[in-house]
Structures are given as C-alpha cells and as structure tokens.
Design a protein around this motif. Structure first.
Motif, PDB file in Angstrom:
ATOM      1  N   SER A   1     -44.248  21.299 -76.090  1.00  0.00           N
ATOM      2  CA  SER A   1     -43.441  21.397 -74.974  1.00  0.00           C
ATOM      3  C   SER A   1     -42.408  20.218 -74.685  1.00  0.00           C
ATOM      4  O   SER A   1     -41.298  20.610 -74.290  1.00  0.00           O
ATOM      5  CB  SER A   1     -44.429  21.454 -73.845  1.00  0.00           C
ATOM      6  N   ASP A   2     -42.646  19.202 -75.076  1.00  0.00           N
ATOM      7  CA  ASP A   2     -41.635  18.015 -74.895  1.00  0.00           C
ATOM      8  C   ASP A   2     -41.275  17.445 -76.389  1.00  0.00           C
ATOM      9  O   ASP A   2     -40.724  16.418 -76.570  1.00  0.00           O
ATOM     10  CB  ASP A   2     -42.511  16.668 -74.462  1.00  0.00           C
ATOM     11  N   ILE A   3     -40.686  18.581 -76.982  1.00  0.00           N
ATOM     12  CA  ILE A   3     -39.983  18.346 -78.592  1.00  0.00           C
ATOM     13  C   ILE A   3     -38.610  18.087 -78.556  1.00  0.00           C
ATOM     14  O   ILE A   3     -37.752  18.411 -77.518  1.00  0.00           O
ATOM     15  CB  ILE A   3     -40.457  19.467 -79.423  1.00  0.00           C
ATOM     16  N   SER A   4     -38.296  16.931 -79.154  1.00  0.00           N
ATOM     17  CA  SER A   4     -36.836  16.782 -79.510  1.00  0.00           C
ATOM     18  C   SER A   4     -36.227  17.873 -80.410  1.00  0.00           C
ATOM     19  O   SER A   4     -36.857  18.472 -80.951  1.00  0.00           O
ATOM     20  CB  SER A   4     -36.568  15.270 -79.689  1.00  0.00           C
TER      21      SER A   4
ATOM     22  N   SER B   1     -37.526  19.469 -83.593  1.00  0.00           N
ATOM     23  CA  SER B   1     -37.617  21.069 -83.881  1.00  0.00           C
ATOM     24  C   SER B   1     -36.830  21.292 -85.298  1.00  0.00           C
ATOM     25  O   SER B   1     -37.469  22.303 -85.831  1.00  0.00           O
ATOM     26  CB  SER B   1     -36.654  21.702 -82.567  1.00  0.00           C
ATOM     27  N   GLU B   2     -35.902  20.641 -85.526  1.00  0.00           N
ATOM     28  CA  GLU B   2     -35.287  20.843 -86.917  1.00  0.00           C
ATOM     29  C   GLU B   2     -36.260  20.639 -88.079  1.00  0.00           C
ATOM     30  O   GLU B   2     -36.531  21.373 -89.259  1.00  0.00           O
ATOM     31  CB  GLU B   2     -34.060  19.846 -87.174  1.00  0.00           C
ATOM     32  N   GLN B   3     -37.076  19.417 -87.841  1.00  0.00           N
ATOM     33  CA  GLN B   3     -38.322  19.389 -88.909  1.00  0.00           C
ATOM     34  C   GLN B   3     -39.333  20.487 -89.098  1.00  0.00           C
ATOM     35  O   GLN B   3     -39.562  20.816 -89.956  1.00  0.00           O
ATOM     36  CB  GLN B   3     -38.940  18.050 -88.468  1.00  0.00           C
TER      37      GLN B   3
ATOM     38  N   ARG C   1     -41.813  24.747 -68.599  1.00  0.00           N
ATOM     39  CA  ARG C   1     -40.339  25.168 -68.661  1.00  0.00           C
ATOM     40  C   ARG C   1     -39.382  24.113 -68.907  1.00  0.00           C
ATOM     41  O   ARG C   1     -39.187  23.302 -68.231  1.00  0.00           O
ATOM     42  CB  ARG C   1     -40.021  25.797 -67.228  1.00  0.00           C
ATOM     43  N   THR C   2     -39.375  23.772 -70.248  1.00  0.00           N
ATOM     44  CA  THR C   2     -38.731  22.800 -70.897  1.00  0.00           C
ATOM     45  C   THR C   2     -37.432  23.063 -71.724  1.00  0.00           C
ATOM     46  O   THR C   2     -37.503  24.230 -71.970  1.00  0.00           O
ATOM     47  CB  THR C   2     -39.688  21.610 -71.632  1.00  0.00           C
ATOM     48  N   LEU C   3     -36.946  22.178 -72.266  1.00  0.00           N
ATOM     49  CA  LEU C   3     -35.684  22.325 -73.381  1.00  0.00           C
ATOM     50  C   LEU C   3     -36.311  23.345 -74.466  1.00  0.00           C
ATOM     51  O   LEU C   3     -35.496  24.111 -75.186  1.00  0.00           O
ATOM     52  CB  LEU C   3     -35.125  21.183 -73.823  1.00  0.00           C
ATOM     53  N   ALA C   4     -37.538  22.951 -74.856  1.00  0.00           N
ATOM     54  CA  ALA C   4     -38.088  23.675 -75.990  1.00  0.00           C
ATOM     55  C   ALA C   4     -38.181  25.217 -75.773  1.00  0.00           C
ATOM     56  O   ALA C   4     -37.934  25.907 -76.889  1.00  0.00           O
ATOM     57  CB  ALA C   4     -39.536  23.327 -76.216  1.00  0.00           C
TER      58      ALA C   4
END
Length: 74
Positions: A22-25, A29-31, A67-70
């Motif tokens: 949920s709070d991933i940068s 996410s690329e990793q 509901r986050t950027l992820a």
C-alpha cells in the motif's frame, strides 16, 4: 476476478498470505516488476479502494488496502 472487502485483504496480510504494498515507493515497485516480470490483478475491493495481485515468476500475492499512489502504479 474476485471481489474482496478491505477487511479480507487486511486479513490476508495479517496471515502472511499476501505482501502489503500500500505504501510502496516508485523505486520499490520497479524492484517488484524486475523480480516478477509482471503482476496480474486477481481481485479488487469495493470501488477503487484495494487490489490483489499475483506475481508471474514467484506467484507471490501483493495486496493494496488503501487508496494510495500504489493503486495507480500497478
């Protein structure tokens, strides 16, 4: 595709059946994308409040519970 409640997604995370992203940068996410190749969405929570993904290579489940950027990255 299966419909879940946010409570069910959180329970999957608590029981270690799914990994919380949920709070991933963006870098994290690329990793995940490099490790998995791609992720397939296998479930969703009511509206646009959560999703459940499965990685292609390791079959790991990844859950987004807020509901986050992820939500928009994946």
């Amino acid at each position: 595709m299966t419909k879940y409640t946010q409570r069910e997604l959180r329970r999957m995370i608590a029981n270690e059946r799914a990994e919380n992203i949920s709070d991933i940068s963006v870098e994290e996410s690329e990793q995940i994308r490099k490790k998995e190749g791609y992720c397939t969405q296998i479930g969703w929570a009511y509206g646009c409040n959560g999703k459940l993904f499965q990685g292609k290579n390791t079959k790991t489940l990844y859950a987004i519970t807020d509901r986050t950027l992820a939500l928009f990255i994946f």
